[in-house]
Enzyme design. Structure first.
Site, short mmCIF file in Angstrom:
data_model
loop_
_atom_site.label_atom_id
_atom_site.label_comp_id
_atom_site.label_asym_id
_atom_site.label_seq_id
_atom_site.Cartn_x
_atom_site.Cartn_y
_atom_site.Cartn_z
N ASP A 37 82.53 12.49 44.32
CA ASP A 37 81.24 12.20 43.89
C ASP A 37 80.14 13.17 44.41
O ASP A 37 78.92 13.14 44.12
CB ASP A 37 80.99 11.17 45.09
CG ASP A 37 81.45 9.60 44.50
OD1 ASP A 37 81.20 9.60 43.19
OD2 ASP A 37 82.11 8.81 45.15
C1 BGC Z 1 80.33 10.94 50.27
C2 BGC Z 1 81.32 10.52 49.40
C3 BGC Z 1 81.04 9.26 48.81
C4 BGC Z 1 79.66 9.26 48.08
C5 BGC Z 1 79.27 7.57 47.83
C6 BGC Z 1 78.80 10.84 49.66
O1 BGC Z 1 78.00 10.90 50.72
O2 BGC Z 1 80.27 12.08 50.89
O3 BGC Z 1 82.66 10.66 49.92
O4 BGC Z 1 81.90 8.84 47.80
O5 BGC Z 1 78.76 9.34 49.02
O6 BGC Z 1 78.19 7.21 47.11
C1 NOJ Z 2 84.76 8.28 48.41
C2 NOJ Z 2 84.57 7.30 47.18
O1 NOJ Z 2 84.62 5.87 47.46
C3 NOJ Z 2 85.37 7.63 46.09
O2 NOJ Z 2 85.04 7.05 45.03
C4 NOJ Z 2 85.19 9.38 46.06
O3 NOJ Z 2 86.35 9.39 44.87
C5 NOJ Z 2 85.55 9.98 47.11
N1 NOJ Z 2 84.69 9.51 48.27
C6 NOJ Z 2 85.30 11.60 47.03
O4 NOJ Z 2 84.15 11.84 46.73
#
Ligand code: BGC
Ligand code: NOJ
Length: 814
Positions: A487
């Site tokens: 993400d």
């Molecule tokens: C996090 C990710 C997460 C995303 C969701 C980010 O700030 O680092 O792990 O999946 O937010 O919106």
């Molecule tokens: C947390 C999110 O829930 C997931 O969808 C994503 O793949 C990982 N972070 C990595 O960014």
């Protein structure tokens, strides 16, 4: 250093010291009424939706950490001394403190000056309430005159509003008190048809329902005025902060034990029957009273507890392993499976790190979660799949999230995460392999929940596949969109404004930046879809999928290989990411994992080289970091990944979610030693001894462990609600132990450490229980099979005749 121990017999983790590095929590409830509870009785409860139906109040990010809870105070009425048997809030030095987190319940007990108090908290099946069974025992030589005070602080339902909108909230709180039961009814007079209640099995000596009357002005939970003085003022909350507190007096002879049951519940009334009498403003309490009466009888609480234990027994015995490694056994048989159920129930909503007011259910997350729980609750998995598919867009793309109460796509986050559609294929594939329910493909499912747009689920999968083919970039690789699995790799974002969301801000048209990860994912999803098509008799269609998969594999080899490892992506300038040419972020885990898992380069050694590079450049003793070198500054063109300080989260943290991809990659090259070694590095049970470094619960996975660039290397964060649970469960059971579901039966394909003599598995699959025994007769992974005493060619156990109860499988590895 440890803060407790595993009691595997009872399926409990026993915490023996209350001041754990962080609150170590557990979940109560598994259907509609839920709670989180920490080892010092902190936490809160809610009905279905952690934001919109919050029953009790909790203050996140507090000091001390964990405040708001299910508190009981004991007071020695002879001396006036009072304490909390769960340590918080008074934090007395307790004797014999223990917190037993078990399957759907938590028992916290301690002794103080000869008085033992133990509270078992649980949510009975099929009820919208929680029970606190408090047992107080007098171990003194003299009689004890004690007072028990219970307390909860009610949340005014919408947890977001509750913590921000004080100009309104301080005026709306309302309660009723009848027969010693405290009813919380804020907003019941207008549009709500639900209320909460807090009842006690004993005759009460008093109550409080206004927080300030319980605590006293300018006092905290550690020295409430009512407890200190030893009696309550029977306050009735009007506005401000409604609480529920009972005062019960106990006279205990030496050696005597007494049980007090508290019931905290949620109740809805039909709109036309809200009030009793109908023209009054008084809550109609008929249905609530019946439930309360039931649980005032302690034997009924015990009986419900027994039912709950049986429920978990049944779920956990569906897949039971017996290997030479205690950590593998413990995680697979108990805690990892349990965590998979928590991710199913909670998605990413409520934990110590997810505030319960944030995200909806993720499309990507929920599909992957299926891998971990589909064998335990297949019917509910089916329902989840159909809900998810109904939020797919006609383009084949998907809303990134949907709201569980409305089941509608979340417009705030929108779509355009170009990996999303493929996870639906993988989720549906996992479901059919487990259940053999091919009928699900014919279910009529709408797009974007639009009535009239219904198409068979199968068509949704076809569109998922095509979505990528219609969005290829300059190298023929899939365009990344807002982000792929990661993400935080936001290649079309280019945000220079503080506070903008990296996931939804898009300043580029998205026609250039490409993802090698999605290419790897496309291979897995495409082969899955081809298999599904072939089973439906669509041979030509299956071939066309395989043809596209073949082309994509060629593209990965041409444009996604960097010489010693797989590239990660191309940015908006078509420059490489995750390449030896980059000064930072030269190598990323996602593509090493997913491309090798997808089998790219198995024949000509590319896979082995990528895994070698992973070992050399990314593996640490605490797990495999996400990339190296970490980004030392903010890169406008990469987005959130470079916003994190080096070593944390996506910027070179150990993202425990994708470590299993590398484990599976290692099994594909036949390296069971390495696969299991990686498994062990992040296995929470195997890290129990370093709980002071790891800091999170040693019984569940955390999303992240700080990487080698971090000052706190080895420290975990974001425990419980993470795709890590499902992927590790899937990697260990289906790829390392190799008991793998397929469309045609159960495959036996272990790739285990060389020094394991073998292992046993009992696995329920499509109605039969498979008793599997694997024995090593050589160093390799070659399997010969005997099914019910007769040799079988290959490694697939054919599906037995309908009605077969048990299948006995003997596998020899050479
Ligand atoms: C996090 C990710 C997460 C995303 C969701 C980010 O700030 O680092 O792990 O999946 O937010 O919106
Ligand atoms: C947390 C999110 O829930 C997931 O969808 C994503 O793949 C990982 N972070 C990595 O960014």
């Amino acid at each position: 250093m440890k803060y407790g121990y595993f009691d595997d017999q009872k399926r409990e983790y026993v915490i023996t010291q209350p001041d754990t590095p962080l609150p170590w929590i557990n979940y109560l409830g598994c259907q509609a009424y839920f709670g989180i509870i920490s080892n010092t009785a902190g936490g809160y409860s809610f009905y279905r939706d952690a934001r919109l139906r919050r029953i009790t109040r909790y203050r996140y990010n507090n000091a001390p950490y964990d405040f708001g809870g299910r508190y009981v105070y004991l007071r020695d009425d002879a001396s006036g001394e009072f304490w909390s048997p769960s340590w918080q809030p008074t934090r007395h030095k307790l004797e014999e403190y223990s917190c037993r987190h078990g399957m759907g319940y938590t028992t916290i007990g301690s002794k103080y000056k000869g008085i033992e108090a133990r509270t078992r908290y649980f949510v009975p099946l099929d009820e919208n309430l929680e029970i606190w069974q408090l047992t107080v025992t007098n171990h003194r030589a003299q009689a004890a005159e004690l007072s028990v005070f219970s307390v909860v602080e009610f949340c005014l339902w919408d947890a977001q509003d509750d913590s921000t909108n004080f100009q309104r909230n301080f005026s709306i709180g309302q309660v009723e008190i009848e027969d010693g039961v405290i009813y919380h009814k804020t907003e019941y007079r207008e549009r709500r048809d639900h209320f909460a209640y807090f009842a006690c099995s004993e005759k009460i000596a008093g109550y409080e329902t206004q927080r300030e009357d319980f605590l006293g002005a300018y006092r905290g939970w550690e020295n409430p005025a009512a407890v200190e003085r030893g009696h309550e003022s029977n306050s009735v909350a009007h506005g401000w902060a409604p609480v529920g507190s009972h005062h019960v007096k106990l006279s205990l002879k030496p050696g005597e034990s007494r049980q007090v049951v508290f019931v905290l519940g949620y109740q809805e009334n039909p709109r036309e029957e809200k009030f009793d009498p109908p023209d009054s403003q008084i809550i109609n309490k008929k249905s609530a009273k019946a439930v309360i009466a039931k649980y005032r009888v302690t034997a009924n609480a015990d009986a419900e507890f027994k039912k709950l234990s049986e429920y978990w027994n049944e779920l956990l015995k569906l897949c039971h392993v017996d290997t030479p490694d205690v950590h593998t056994n413990r995680m697979v048989n108990i805690w990892n499976a349990y965590q998979c159920m928590a991710t199913f129930n909670m998605s990413r909503s409520a934990s110590f790190y997810e505030s319960g007011i944030g995200r909806g259910l993720g499309f990507r997350d929920s599909n992957q979660d299926l891998l971990g729980f589909v064998h335990m609750v297949p019917e509910r998995a089916r329902e989840r799949i159909l809900d998810l598919a109904a939020t797919q867009l006609p383009s084949g793309g998907a809303y990134h999230q949907y709201q569980p109460l409305t089941k509608r796509g979340n417009n705030d986050v929108g779509s355009g995460f170009n990996d999303d559609p493929h996870w639906l294929i993988i989720g549906v594939g996992a479901y059919i392999k487990e259940t053999g329910d091919w009928g699900i493909l014919g279910e009529a499912v709408p797009y974007d929940n639009e009535p009239g747009s219904e198409m068979p689920l199968y068509e949704h999968l076809q569109r998922s596949f095509r979505y990528t083919l219609e969005r290829l970039g300059p190298h023929g690789l899939p365009l990344i969109g807002r982000a792929d699995w990661n993400d935080c790799l936001n290649l079309n974002c280019f945000s220079d404004t503080p506070g903008q969301s990296f996931q939804t801000t898009t300043n580029k048209d998205g026609k250039v930046a490409e993802s090698v990860f999605i290419a790897g994912l496309f291979l897995v999803a495409g082969r899955e879809l081809a298999d599904i098509a072939r089973h439906r008799g669509l041979g030509k269609e299956a071939c066309s999928y395989l043809c596209e998969v073949g082309k994509m594999e060629k593209t990965i080899r041409e444009h996604g290989w960097d010489g010693e490892w797989f590239l990660r992506a191309y940015d908006d300038f078509s420059r490489k990411i995750g390449s030896k040419e980059n000064a930072e972020g030269k190598i990323f885990i996602e593509t090493q994992g997913f491309c090798t898992l997808a089998g790219v380069g198995l024949e000509d050694g590319l896979a082995a080289r990528a895994l070698d590079s992973t070992r050399k450049m990314l593996a640490t003793k605490h797990g495999i970091v996400l990339q190296q070198p970490a980004y030392s500054k903010y890169y406008l063109e990469y987005g959130e990944i470079s916003s994190y300080p080096p070593g944390y989260k996506e910027n070179a943290g150990i993202f425990c979610h994708n470590n299993p991809w590398v484990m599976i990659g290692e099994t594909r090259v036949g390296n069971g030693d390495q696969a299991h070694d990686y498994y062990t590095r992040i296995n929470p049970s195997a890290r129990e001894e370093i709980s002071d470094v790891h800091r999170c619960e040693p019984y569940v996975y955390a999303q992240m462990i700080a990487g080698r660039d971090a000052a706190t290397h080895g420290e975990a964060k974001n425990s419980w609600l993470t795709g890590t649970a499902a992927w590790n469960y899937y990697a260990i059971t289906q790829w390392i132990l190799g008991i793998r579901t397929s469309f045609d039966g159960l495959l036996i394909a272990p790739v285990i450490p060389k020094n394991w003599a073998g292992f046993k598995v009992s696995r329920k699959f499509r109605g039969a229980t498979y008793q599997i025994e694997v024995q090593r007769a050589g160093d390799g992974n070659q399997v010969s099979l005997e099914v019910n005493g007769a040799p079988v060619q290959g490694n697939l156990v054919p599906l037995p005749a309908a009605g077969t109860k048990t299948v006995s499988v003997k596998a020899t590895l050479r």
